[in-house]
Write a protein that holds these residues in place. Structure first.
Motif, mmCIF file in Angstrom:
data_model
loop_
_atom_site.group_PDB
_atom_site.id
_atom_site.type_symbol
_atom_site.label_atom_id
_atom_site.label_comp_id
_atom_site.label_asym_id
_atom_site.label_seq_id
_atom_site.Cartn_x
_atom_site.Cartn_y
_atom_site.Cartn_z
ATOM 1 N N GLY A 1 -21.634 -74.632 65.827
ATOM 2 C CA GLY A 1 -20.137 -75.303 65.905
ATOM 3 C C GLY A 1 -19.827 -76.340 64.961
ATOM 4 O O GLY A 1 -18.934 -76.792 64.699
ATOM 5 N N CYS A 2 -21.000 -76.890 64.068
ATOM 6 C CA CYS A 2 -20.801 -77.693 62.978
ATOM 7 C C CYS A 2 -20.097 -77.231 61.826
ATOM 8 O O CYS A 2 -20.573 -76.296 61.433
ATOM 9 N N PRO A 3 -19.233 -77.644 61.091
ATOM 10 C CA PRO A 3 -18.597 -77.135 59.986
ATOM 11 C C PRO A 3 -19.515 -77.208 58.733
ATOM 12 O O PRO A 3 -18.907 -76.844 57.612
ATOM 13 N N LEU A 4 -20.307 -78.309 58.782
ATOM 14 C CA LEU A 4 -20.955 -78.656 57.528
ATOM 15 C C LEU A 4 -22.609 -78.591 57.563
ATOM 16 O O LEU A 4 -23.023 -78.778 58.874
ATOM 17 N N VAL A 5 -23.319 -78.107 56.523
ATOM 18 C CA VAL A 5 -24.690 -78.358 56.593
ATOM 19 C C VAL A 5 -25.213 -79.192 55.186
ATOM 20 O O VAL A 5 -24.491 -79.062 54.288
ATOM 21 N N ALA A 6 -26.195 -79.871 55.707
ATOM 22 C CA ALA A 6 -26.850 -80.718 54.569
ATOM 23 C C ALA A 6 -28.332 -80.140 54.257
ATOM 24 O O ALA A 6 -28.950 -79.988 55.066
ATOM 25 N N VAL A 7 -28.451 -79.737 53.085
ATOM 26 C CA VAL A 7 -29.633 -79.196 52.469
ATOM 27 C C VAL A 7 -30.648 -80.193 51.619
ATOM 28 O O VAL A 7 -29.779 -80.606 50.710
ATOM 29 N N TYR A 8 -31.761 -80.272 51.951
ATOM 30 C CA TYR A 8 -32.502 -81.072 51.249
ATOM 31 C C TYR A 8 -33.624 -80.781 50.372
ATOM 32 O O TYR A 8 -34.289 -81.349 49.476
ATOM 33 N N GLY A 9 -33.925 -79.324 50.387
ATOM 34 C CA GLY A 9 -35.135 -78.807 49.737
ATOM 35 C C GLY A 9 -34.818 -77.430 48.966
ATOM 36 O O GLY A 9 -34.071 -77.783 48.029
ATOM 37 N N THR A 10 -35.426 -76.395 49.021
ATOM 38 C CA THR A 10 -35.242 -75.275 48.303
ATOM 39 C C THR A 10 -34.081 -74.682 48.547
ATOM 40 O O THR A 10 -33.398 -73.928 47.720
ATOM 41 N N LEU A 11 -33.186 -75.115 49.322
ATOM 42 C CA LEU A 11 -31.960 -74.566 49.619
ATOM 43 C C LEU A 11 -30.937 -75.129 48.846
ATOM 44 O O LEU A 11 -29.768 -74.807 48.468
ATOM 45 N N ARG A 12 -31.223 -76.332 48.101
ATOM 46 C CA ARG A 12 -30.281 -76.827 47.016
ATOM 47 C C ARG A 12 -30.037 -76.173 45.653
ATOM 48 O O ARG A 12 -30.891 -75.173 45.585
ATOM 49 N N ARG A 13 -29.038 -76.444 45.143
ATOM 50 C CA ARG A 13 -28.630 -75.699 43.847
ATOM 51 C C ARG A 13 -30.068 -75.889 42.879
ATOM 52 O O ARG A 13 -30.621 -76.738 42.756
ATOM 53 N N ILE B 1 -28.980 -72.044 48.060
ATOM 54 C CA ILE B 1 -27.862 -71.689 49.131
ATOM 55 C C ILE B 1 -26.924 -70.628 48.759
ATOM 56 O O ILE B 1 -26.538 -69.755 49.718
ATOM 57 N N ARG B 2 -26.662 -70.370 47.854
ATOM 58 C CA ARG B 2 -25.730 -69.376 47.101
ATOM 59 C C ARG B 2 -26.239 -68.195 47.059
ATOM 60 O O ARG B 2 -25.437 -67.040 46.984
ATOM 61 N N ARG B 3 -27.329 -68.228 47.317
ATOM 62 C CA ARG B 3 -28.075 -66.687 47.424
ATOM 63 C C ARG B 3 -27.703 -66.161 48.515
ATOM 64 O O ARG B 3 -27.859 -64.773 48.880
ATOM 65 N N TRP B 4 -27.518 -66.882 49.831
ATOM 66 C CA TRP B 4 -27.308 -66.508 50.971
ATOM 67 C C TRP B 4 -25.923 -66.239 51.310
ATOM 68 O O TRP B 4 -25.401 -65.633 52.180
ATOM 69 N N ARG C 1 -18.819 -73.144 49.540
ATOM 70 C CA ARG C 1 -18.184 -74.325 49.145
ATOM 71 C C ARG C 1 -19.008 -75.691 49.186
ATOM 72 O O ARG C 1 -19.213 -75.998 50.198
ATOM 73 N N TRP C 2 -19.561 -76.120 47.837
ATOM 74 C CA TRP C 2 -20.309 -77.587 47.665
ATOM 75 C C TRP C 2 -19.402 -78.501 47.858
ATOM 76 O O TRP C 2 -18.447 -78.598 47.012
ATOM 77 N N LEU C 3 -19.270 -79.593 48.669
ATOM 78 C CA LEU C 3 -18.426 -80.694 48.971
ATOM 79 C C LEU C 3 -18.846 -81.800 48.318
ATOM 80 O O LEU C 3 -18.016 -82.651 48.132
#
Length: 149
Positions: free
Chosen positions: A14-26, A32-35, A40-42
């Protein structure tokens, strides 16, 4: 033993945002764009925790000891399902990560004023970082590129 033929239902947090700190970063190995290519990167935020070296990816414990750099993205139910699969919390939870919703300050890409938001974070579980090396850096991708592995 019976093997289930259907996956358990996926229930979004239910959270509208995710914060990624490791391999999911650009630019990371699981960018993350792979998935979801149109995600949308904010902007960025700082997560209150400590990074651990888990081999080819990091683990973050939200203990408030450091301020770890993360990227913030819009989170759709479809993207969350993919991330849950990547982090192995669904369809079978292997116990390495747990989903947490925390308050952070978003630093928008457009240069606007920082604003408080809630983000989903995949937090490493204490057993998974036990006896693992601390990463003495607030930017995992920067640290990773400097390693000779």
């Amino acid at each position: 033993m019976t093997i289930p033929t259907e996956l358990p239902p996926h229930i979004p947090c239910g959270c509208p945002l995710v914060a990624v700190y490791g391999t999911l970063r650009r630019g990371g190995s699981n960018d993350i764009r792979r998935w979801q290519s149109d995600v949308r990167w904010l902007g960025h935020c700082r997560l209150p925790g400590q990074l651990y070296d888990l081999g080819h990816y990091p683990g973050l414990i939200l203990d408030g000891s450091c301020k770890v750099l993360a990227e913030v993205y819009e989170l759709t139910p479809r993207l969350e399902r993919e991330l849950d699969r990547v982090e192995e919390v669904w369809p079978v939870d292997i116990g390495e990560y747990a989903k947490r919703i925390i308050d952070v300050e978003l630093l928008p890409l457009d240069g606007g004023d920082p604003r408080p938001v809630q983000v989903l974070v995949y937090e490493a579980q204490p057993a998974g970082v036990h006896e693992r090396a601390l990463i003495d850096d607030d930017d995992w991708l920067g640290w990773w590129t400097r390693q000779e592995r």
